[in-house]
Design an enzyme around this catalytic site. Structure first.
Site, PDB file in Angstrom:
ATOM      1  CB  VAL A   1       2.685  -3.148  12.724  1.00  0.00           C
ATOM      2  CG1 VAL A   1       1.263  -2.900  13.190  1.00  0.00           C
ATOM      3  CG2 VAL A   1       2.854  -4.543  12.182  1.00  0.00           C
TER       4      VAL A   1
ATOM      5  CB  SER B   1      -1.389  -3.634   7.539  1.00  0.00           C
ATOM      6  OG  SER B   1      -1.879  -4.590   8.423  1.00  0.00           O
TER       7      SER B   1
ATOM      8  CE  LYS C   1      -3.879  -6.567   7.227  1.00  0.00           C
ATOM      9  NZ  LYS C   1      -4.129  -6.028   8.578  1.00  0.00           N
TER      10      LYS C   1
ATOM     11  CE1 TYR D   1      -3.980  -1.890  10.935  1.00  0.00           C
ATOM     12  CE2 TYR D   1      -2.472  -0.279  11.843  1.00  0.00           C
ATOM     13  CZ  TYR D   1      -2.713  -1.382  11.054  1.00  0.00           C
ATOM     14  OH  TYR D   1      -1.683  -1.957  10.405  1.00  0.00           O
TER      15      TYR D   1
ATOM     16  CE1 TYR E   1      -3.084 -10.294   6.958  1.00  0.00           C
ATOM     17  CE2 TYR E   1      -2.253 -11.583   8.809  1.00  0.00           C
ATOM     18  CZ  TYR E   1      -2.661 -10.369   8.273  1.00  0.00           C
ATOM     19  OH  TYR E   1      -2.652  -9.245   9.058  1.00  0.00           O
TER      20      TYR E   1
HETATM   21  N1  GLU Z   1       1.266  -9.263  10.338  1.00  0.00           N
HETATM   22  C1  GLU Z   1       0.581  -8.372  11.203  1.00  0.00           C
HETATM   23  C2  GLU Z   1      -0.483  -9.115  11.939  1.00  0.00           C
HETATM   24  O1  GLU Z   1      -1.292  -9.747  11.330  1.00  0.00           O
HETATM   25  C3  GLU Z   1       0.034  -7.249  10.410  1.00  0.00           C
HETATM   26  C4  GLU Z   1      -0.270  -6.127  11.289  1.00  0.00           C
HETATM   27  C5  GLU Z   1      -0.370  -4.809  10.607  1.00  0.00           C
HETATM   28  O2  GLU Z   1       0.521  -4.306   9.910  1.00  0.00           O
HETATM   29  O3  GLU Z   1      -1.416  -4.247  10.862  1.00  0.00           O
HETATM   30  O4  GLU Z   1      -0.531  -9.137  13.149  1.00  0.00           O
END
Ligand code: GLU
Length: 307
Positions: free
Chosen positions: A261, A63, A66, A243, A191
């Site tokens: 994650v 993430s 992002k 989060y 993504y």
């Molecule tokens: N590739 C992970 C997902 O989309 C990203 C999760 C993350 O790092 O928050 O589930």
């Protein structure tokens, strides 16, 4: 202040915590990572760097990617972007479907999965295909880290694709509300590839340095965002970067940050430096447990929080 000594103290103090928490296990490619690893890197606006631990070890940025896709989308669409995605904390897990249903397919922010999927969709629309959108994100990261040797771990990308039910569900739900212009497959492909980029803490701290200098890389002088856009990215990182533990991270660390994650976290000290930390075992909200503690120790010891 001697940052190398600070890193050494942090390294000593986090040692008893190593191994606490759990590595991400939603895909096999991440479940087998050694939880005992730790690395922390600082890149200062004057170009000096400080490192401790396994700083050459590449990990899945997940993430954290992002931040880069949000940067690209904000620079393309500016205010228009906020018609498609919000900028409020979600208070929900990163991959939650519930809120999306009752908020009519508009994700709370660009850092939860639904928001990042919308961001991917906007970049695909701008560049014409999923491949081109991913190339744009990949080349942005190479540019901002001033490093051509960034890699994608296709093993992780394939593993994500094979376990994509929830991200597909999020995408399909948004498509049903008219908030996804491209095909679900195209959106999730781009993504997942961005999530599967592998970097070490040295590279990651370098890659977000533009956010510590109002949108312009202080070393190469490349401009990525204007100062007001950089402020906005940092603000959303502060309020939404972790989060449903974003409030707790802000409370403990007091810096804009974004976790993934894969166990990485980046944090920004505006006007001074960027920091990346890696330790794969996660707390209950999916953020690196030791990484969060290390950043908390850093701002406590140096007084370099934004408050
Ligand atoms: N590739 C992970 C997902 O989309 C990203 C999760 C993350 O790092 O928050 O589930």
């Amino acid at each position: 202040m001697n940052y190398q000594d600070v890193l050494k103290e942090i390294h000593d103090e986090i040692k008893p915590l190593l191994g606490k928490g759990q590595v991400a296990d939603y895909i096999p490619a991440l479940a087998k990572i050694d939880p005992m690893q730790f690395a922390m890197s600082i890149t200062c606006n004057d170009g000096s760097t400080y490192n401790i631990g396994s700083v050459e070890e590449k990990f899945s940025i997940q993430s954290i990617s992002k931040v880069f896709s949000f940067t690209i989308a904000l620079s393309i669409y500016r205010k228009e972007l906020w018609k498609r995605v919000g900028r409020e904390p979600s208070g929900n897990p990163f991959n939650s479907l519930v809120q999306l249903e009752y908020e009519a397919g508009k994700p709370r922010n660009p850092f939860i999965n639904a928001g990042a999927l919308v961001i991917s969709d906007t970049i695909i629309s701008h560049h014409g295909s999923s491949d081109k959108a991913f190339k744009e994100i990949f080349s942005f990261i190479k540019d901002s880290s001033d490093n051509e040797n960034i890699e994608v771990d296709m093993h992780v990308a394939d593993s994500e694709m094979a376990n994509s039910h929830r991200n597909r569900a999020l995408s399909n739900l948004m498509k049903s509300f008219g908030n996804l212009d491209n095909e679900v497959d195209d959106v999730i492909q781009s993504y997942f590839k961005q999530c599967s980029i592998s970097m070490n803490t040295k590279e990651l701290s370098r890659a977000v340095l533009y956010l510590a200098n109002s949108g312009t890389d202080p070393i190469t002088n490349k401009g990525f965002l204007n100062p007001s856009q950089a402020k906005r990215i940092n603000s959303v990182m502060l309020t939404c970067g972790h989060y449903d533990a974003s409030g707790d991270f802000a409370y403990r660390v007091g810096l804009p940050g974004k976790s993934g994650v894969g166990g990485g976290i980046v944090a920004v000290v505006p006007g001074k430096m960027s920091i990346a930390v890696f330790s794969p075992a996660l707390n209950e909200q999916g953020n690196s447990l030791v990484g969060t503690k290390a950043l908390e120790l850093f701002t406590t010891k140096t007084g370099l929080s934004i408050f």
